[in-house]
Scaffold this motif. Structure first.
Motif, PDB file in Angstrom:
ATOM      1  N   LEU A  35       0.832  -1.207   0.000  1.00  0.00           N
ATOM      2  CA  LEU A  35       0.000   0.000   0.000  1.00  0.00           C
ATOM      3  C   LEU A  35       0.867   1.257   0.000  1.00  0.00           C
ATOM      4  O   LEU A  35       0.592   2.217  -0.736  1.00  0.00           O
ATOM      5  CB  LEU A  35      -0.933   0.000   1.209  1.00  0.00           C
ATOM      6  N   ARG A  36       1.937   1.250   0.809  1.00  0.00           N
ATOM      7  CA  ARG A  36       2.825   2.411   0.880  1.00  0.00           C
ATOM      8  C   ARG A  36       3.592   2.572  -0.435  1.00  0.00           C
ATOM      9  O   ARG A  36       3.757   3.686  -0.939  1.00  0.00           O
ATOM     10  CB  ARG A  36       3.808   2.281   2.040  1.00  0.00           C
ATOM     11  N   TYR A  37       4.084   1.473  -0.984  1.00  0.00           N
ATOM     12  CA  TYR A  37       4.798   1.488  -2.268  1.00  0.00           C
ATOM     13  C   TYR A  37       3.907   2.124  -3.331  1.00  0.00           C
ATOM     14  O   TYR A  37       4.328   3.038  -4.044  1.00  0.00           O
ATOM     15  CB  TYR A  37       5.164   0.047  -2.647  1.00  0.00           C
ATOM     16  N   ASN A  38       2.672   1.619  -3.444  1.00  0.00           N
ATOM     17  CA  ASN A  38       1.754   2.133  -4.464  1.00  0.00           C
ATOM     18  C   ASN A  38       1.439   3.603  -4.248  1.00  0.00           C
ATOM     19  O   ASN A  38       1.342   4.380  -5.204  1.00  0.00           O
ATOM     20  CB  ASN A  38       0.464   1.311  -4.478  1.00  0.00           C
ATOM     21  N   SER A  39       1.292   4.008  -2.999  1.00  0.00           N
ATOM     22  CA  SER A  39       1.015   5.412  -2.693  1.00  0.00           C
ATOM     23  C   SER A  39       2.167   6.309  -3.145  1.00  0.00           C
ATOM     24  O   SER A  39       1.941   7.380  -3.721  1.00  0.00           O
ATOM     25  CB  SER A  39       0.764   5.569  -1.191  1.00  0.00           C
ATOM     26  N   CYS A  40       3.397   5.868  -2.886  1.00  0.00           N
ATOM     27  CA  CYS A  40       4.572   6.641  -3.337  1.00  0.00           C
ATOM     28  C   CYS A  40       4.594   6.756  -4.855  1.00  0.00           C
ATOM     29  O   CYS A  40       4.816   7.836  -5.407  1.00  0.00           O
ATOM     30  CB  CYS A  40       5.867   5.991  -2.848  1.00  0.00           C
ATOM     31  N   LEU A  41       4.366   5.648  -5.513  1.00  0.00           N
ATOM     32  CA  LEU A  41       4.380   5.636  -6.974  1.00  0.00           C
ATOM     33  C   LEU A  41       3.292   6.550  -7.540  1.00  0.00           C
ATOM     34  O   LEU A  41       3.541   7.320  -8.477  1.00  0.00           O
ATOM     35  CB  LEU A  41       4.206   4.205  -7.484  1.00  0.00           C
ATOM     36  N   ARG A  42       2.110   6.503  -6.955  1.00  0.00           N
ATOM     37  CA  ARG A  42       1.015   7.383  -7.417  1.00  0.00           C
ATOM     38  C   ARG A  42       1.356   8.852  -7.192  1.00  0.00           C
ATOM     39  O   ARG A  42       1.012   9.711  -8.012  1.00  0.00           O
ATOM     40  CB  ARG A  42      -0.285   7.006  -6.721  1.00  0.00           C
ATOM     41  N   THR A  43       2.023   9.156  -6.087  1.00  0.00           N
ATOM     42  CA  THR A  43       2.423  10.548  -5.823  1.00  0.00           C
ATOM     43  C   THR A  43       3.436  11.011  -6.862  1.00  0.00           C
ATOM     44  O   THR A  43       3.331  12.134  -7.374  1.00  0.00           O
ATOM     45  CB  THR A  43       2.997  10.683  -4.396  1.00  0.00           C
ATOM     46  N   ILE A  44       4.393  10.174  -7.195  1.00  0.00           N
ATOM     47  CA  ILE A  44       5.381  10.520  -8.219  1.00  0.00           C
ATOM     48  C   ILE A  44       4.674  10.810  -9.538  1.00  0.00           C
ATOM     49  O   ILE A  44       4.957  11.811 -10.207  1.00  0.00           O
ATOM     50  CB  ILE A  44       6.424   9.387  -8.378  1.00  0.00           C
ATOM     51  N   GLU A  45       3.717   9.956  -9.908  1.00  0.00           N
ATOM     52  CA  GLU A  45       2.977  10.142 -11.157  1.00  0.00           C
ATOM     53  C   GLU A  45       2.105  11.390 -11.103  1.00  0.00           C
ATOM     54  O   GLU A  45       2.116  12.208 -12.026  1.00  0.00           O
ATOM     55  CB  GLU A  45       2.120   8.911 -11.447  1.00  0.00           C
ATOM     56  N   LYS A  46       1.362  11.554 -10.031  1.00  0.00           N
ATOM     57  CA  LYS A  46       0.433  12.682  -9.892  1.00  0.00           C
ATOM     58  C   LYS A  46       1.165  14.025  -9.920  1.00  0.00           C
ATOM     59  O   LYS A  46       0.712  14.989 -10.545  1.00  0.00           O
ATOM     60  CB  LYS A  46      -0.355  12.547  -8.587  1.00  0.00           C
ATOM     61  N   GLU A  47       2.309  14.076  -9.230  1.00  0.00           N
ATOM     62  CA  GLU A  47       3.066  15.329  -9.141  1.00  0.00           C
ATOM     63  C   GLU A  47       4.018  15.519 -10.323  1.00  0.00           C
ATOM     64  O   GLU A  47       4.662  16.556 -10.426  1.00  0.00           O
ATOM     65  CB  GLU A  47       3.860  15.364  -7.827  1.00  0.00           C
ATOM     66  N   GLY A  48       4.121  14.507 -11.186  1.00  0.00           N
ATOM     67  CA  GLY A  48       5.042  14.596 -12.322  1.00  0.00           C
ATOM     68  C   GLY A  48       6.486  14.711 -11.873  1.00  0.00           C
ATOM     69  O   GLY A  48       7.284  15.410 -12.505  1.00  0.00           O
ATOM     70  N   LEU A  49       6.836  14.020 -10.794  1.00  0.00           N
ATOM     71  CA  LEU A  49       8.186  14.124 -10.237  1.00  0.00           C
ATOM     72  C   LEU A  49       9.184  13.393 -11.116  1.00  0.00           C
ATOM     73  O   LEU A  49       8.870  12.366 -11.708  1.00  0.00           O
ATOM     74  CB  LEU A  49       8.213  13.552  -8.821  1.00  0.00           C
ATOM     75  N   GLN A  50      10.369  13.963 -11.177  1.00  0.00           N
ATOM     76  CA  GLN A  50      11.443  13.380 -11.969  1.00  0.00           C
ATOM     77  C   GLN A  50      12.745  13.494 -11.199  1.00  0.00           C
ATOM     78  O   GLN A  50      12.873  14.328 -10.301  1.00  0.00           O
ATOM     79  CB  GLN A  50      11.547  14.102 -13.307  1.00  0.00           C
ATOM     80  N   PRO A  51      13.719  12.683 -11.590  1.00  0.00           N
ATOM     81  CA  PRO A  51      15.018  12.767 -10.916  1.00  0.00           C
ATOM     82  C   PRO A  51      15.632  14.150 -11.081  1.00  0.00           C
ATOM     83  O   PRO A  51      15.340  14.860 -12.055  1.00  0.00           O
ATOM     84  CB  PRO A  51      15.877  11.714 -11.617  1.00  0.00           C
ATOM     85  N   ARG A  52      16.473  14.494 -10.153  1.00  0.00           N
ATOM     86  CA  ARG A  52      17.169  15.774 -10.186  1.00  0.00           C
ATOM     87  C   ARG A  52      18.136  15.777 -11.355  1.00  0.00           C
ATOM     88  O   ARG A  52      18.843  14.813 -11.598  1.00  0.00           O
ATOM     89  CB  ARG A  52      17.930  15.938  -8.871  1.00  0.00           C
ATOM     90  N   LYS A  53      18.136  16.854 -12.085  1.00  0.00           N
ATOM     91  CA  LYS A  53      19.054  17.001 -13.206  1.00  0.00           C
ATOM     92  C   LYS A  53      20.424  17.394 -12.668  1.00  0.00           C
ATOM     93  O   LYS A  53      20.541  18.212 -11.778  1.00  0.00           O
ATOM     94  CB  LYS A  53      18.556  18.083 -14.166  1.00  0.00           C
ATOM     95  N   GLU A  54      21.442  16.786 -13.244  1.00  0.00           N
ATOM     96  CA  GLU A  54      22.810  17.126 -12.858  1.00  0.00           C
ATOM     97  C   GLU A  54      23.125  18.508 -13.397  1.00  0.00           C
ATOM     98  O   GLU A  54      22.613  18.940 -14.420  1.00  0.00           O
ATOM     99  CB  GLU A  54      23.794  16.103 -13.404  1.00  0.00           C
ATOM    100  N   PHE A  55      24.012  19.223 -12.734  1.00  0.00           N
ATOM    101  CA  PHE A  55      24.373  20.578 -13.109  1.00  0.00           C
ATOM    102  C   PHE A  55      24.814  20.668 -14.562  1.00  0.00           C
ATOM    103  O   PHE A  55      24.431  21.563 -15.284  1.00  0.00           O
ATOM    104  CB  PHE A  55      25.466  21.095 -12.172  1.00  0.00           C
ATOM    105  N   ASP A  56      25.625  19.695 -15.011  1.00  0.00           N
ATOM    106  CA  ASP A  56      26.140  19.706 -16.384  1.00  0.00           C
ATOM    107  C   ASP A  56      25.028  19.577 -17.408  1.00  0.00           C
ATOM    108  O   ASP A  56      25.154  20.053 -18.528  1.00  0.00           O
ATOM    109  CB  ASP A  56      27.150  18.579 -16.593  1.00  0.00           C
ATOM    110  N   GLU A  57      23.936  18.917 -17.023  1.00  0.00           N
ATOM    111  CA  GLU A  57      22.841  18.690 -17.971  1.00  0.00           C
ATOM    112  C   GLU A  57      22.005  19.951 -18.192  1.00  0.00           C
ATOM    113  O   GLU A  57      21.225  20.021 -19.119  1.00  0.00           O
ATOM    114  CB  GLU A  57      21.923  17.579 -17.455  1.00  0.00           C
TER     115      GLU A  57
END
Length: 160
Positions: A136-158
């Motif tokens: 349940l917690r795993y799925n909740s985290c995944l749904r939050t990532i999807e809902k908020e459109g979260l993405q990994p932090r971009k490296e400075f060089d990128e």
């Protein structure tokens, strides 16, 4: 003045009160009760869980400073490896959700949620039969990532 000790026989009753204070959004009172339990039973596993949850309840409050070290040290005191992974996941998840309140912190929230997901995956493999909590917690985290459109932090060089 000196703190009074609770009767060891009252631990179950006072922990019910601590849980009630958590549900009333009064984590500081729940924490105080857990500290009273620790004074007479330092390794009480139920009190450790309520204490961890009450401490992590405060992570979403901007006016409260929480010691992350205190939370992780308390998690380490849990007897069960399953519980150590599960509650570390909760800590990481709640810390990440607190970051979602600040738009500049969304990439850090992504990282925290992914770390929580990793802990939940480990906990799921160790979970007692019929325990769906890590799922349940795993799925909740995944749904939050999807809902908020979260993405990994971009490296400075990128960025350039």
């Amino acid at each position: 003045m000196k703190y009074h000790l609770i009767d060891k026989e009252s631990i179950d009753t006072v922990l019910d009160k601590a849980r009630q204070y958590r549900s009333l959004l009064e984590p500081d009172l729940a924490i105080s009760i857990c500290i009273d339990v620790f004074a007479v039973d330092p390794d009480n596993q139920q009190a450790l869980v309520v204490y961890i949850l009450a401490l992590t309840d405060q992570l979403s409050l901007s006016n409260v400073k929480i010691s992350h070290k205190k939370i992780t040290e308390t998690i380490d005191r849990l007897d069960s490896e399953f519980h150590r992974h599960y509650y570390m996941g909760i800590f990481l998840e709640r810390k990440a959700r607190g970051l979602l309140k600040h738009s500049m912190s969304h990439s850090f929230a992504y990282k925290g949620l992914m770390e929580a997901i990793g802990k939940y995956e480990i906990a799921e493999k160790m979970a007692p039969k019929h325990c769906s909590d890590p799922i349940l917690r795993y799925n909740s985290c995944l749904r939050t990532i999807e809902k908020e459109g979260l993405q990994p932090r971009k490296e400075f060089d990128e960025l350039f």
